[in-house]
Write an enzyme that holds these catalytic residues in place. Structure first.
Site, PDB file in Angstrom:
ATOM      1  N   GLY A  22       0.615  -1.424  -0.230  1.00  0.00           N
ATOM      2  CA  GLY A  22       0.198   0.014  -0.184  1.00  0.00           C
ATOM      3  C   GLY A  22       0.578   1.189  -0.722  1.00  0.00           C
ATOM      4  CE1 TYR A 159     -11.428   7.488  -2.221  1.00  0.00           C
ATOM      5  CE2 TYR A 159     -11.281   8.076  -4.539  1.00  0.00           C
ATOM      6  CZ  TYR A 159     -10.443   7.091  -3.456  1.00  0.00           C
ATOM      7  OH  TYR A 159      -9.189   7.290  -4.150  1.00  0.00           O
TER       8      TYR A 159
END
Length: 263
Positions: A22, A159
């Protein structure tokens, strides 16, 4: 050693399950490689500890939930306790589908509030408590991970809305704190091969990882290949370093040319 003797807080330094690395973990490792003392903050302490172990160089782990202001304040205070200052605050937390995000006609109050609390409110609260420290120092760098979704077509409302709001907040913080020697910039990742972006979609769509990855690769102009967490980490390293000392209030795309297509 571009960050030698610098203290950095990376909020969201752990990562969700997946096959790749990540953005937060990669950035913690890159910052440490360049000499920074890194506080790896995540709600999952074990994941933060794993990141700190991989970063080395005296990195430390700290558990905090971005939806709780007191815990954001505690993370800032912990860095000050350990090292006496905060040179870099990097907010690397975000969710979409995992928070129940949906199209505008399908979004629920609960999902919208959940995604907003994580993506936007947590960023605002972290900055709120970092700014007094940086103002006393008359120096500091604030970074965040927004998204190319902020300015391109994206199907899910929470989002897109929160990532767009991060751009406005970045500009506000940059403008109001330039006189204190504080810089504030954000990064707009495009289609990235990270656990949050790919493996979450695998779980929600029922497609194989190879299928999801191939669909995303095909949309990237540059080499028809998604970016990696290291691409984001290297951009964050540049913006955190003195090499970007005259750059503030910008949104830097790291997207393989996706945004060029829409002008």
């Amino acid at each position: 050693m571009r960050l030698e003797n610098k203290t950095a807080i990376i909020i969201g330094a752990g990562q969700s399950p997946g096959e790749t690395m990540g953005n937060g973990r990669a950035t913690a490792i890159r910052f440490a490689q360049e000499g920074a003392r890194v506080l790896c903050v995540d709600r999952d302490l074990a994941s933060a500890q794993d990141t700190a172990a991989q970063a080395g160089q005296g990195a430390a782990a700290f558990q905090a939930d971005v939806t709780r202001e007191a815990e954001m304040a505690a993370a800032i205070a912990e860095a000050v306790r350990l090292w006496g200052r905060v040179d870099i605050l990097h907010y690397n937390v975000g969710m979409s589908l995992a928070g129940g995000d949906a199209a505008p006609t399908e979004i629920t109050e609960e999902a919208f509030d959940r995604v907003t609390a994580v993506n936007l409110r947590g960023f605002v609260m972290a900055v709120k408590h970092a700014l007094p420290v940086m103002r006393r120092q008359e120096a500091g760098v604030i970074l965040s991970i927004s998204s190319a979704a902020a300015v391109e077509s994206y199907p899910y409302v929470a989002y897109k809305t929160t990532k767009a709001a991060m751009l406005a907040f970045t500009e506000q913080v940059a403008n109001q704190n330039a006189g204190h020697g504080i810089r504030c910039n954000t990064i707009l990742p495009g289609l990235m091969d990270t656990p949050m972006a790919v493996d979450t979609r695998v779980r929600h769509t029922g497609k194989t990882r190879a299928e999801v990855a191939a669909e995303r690769d095909a949309k990237v102009p540059l080499r028809r290949r998604m970016g990696t967490a290291w691409d984001v980490a290297n951009a964050a390293l540049f913006l955190a370093s003195d090499e970007a000392g005259y750059i503030t209030g910008v949104a830097l795309p790291v997207d393989g040319g996706r945004l060029v297509q829409i002008g």
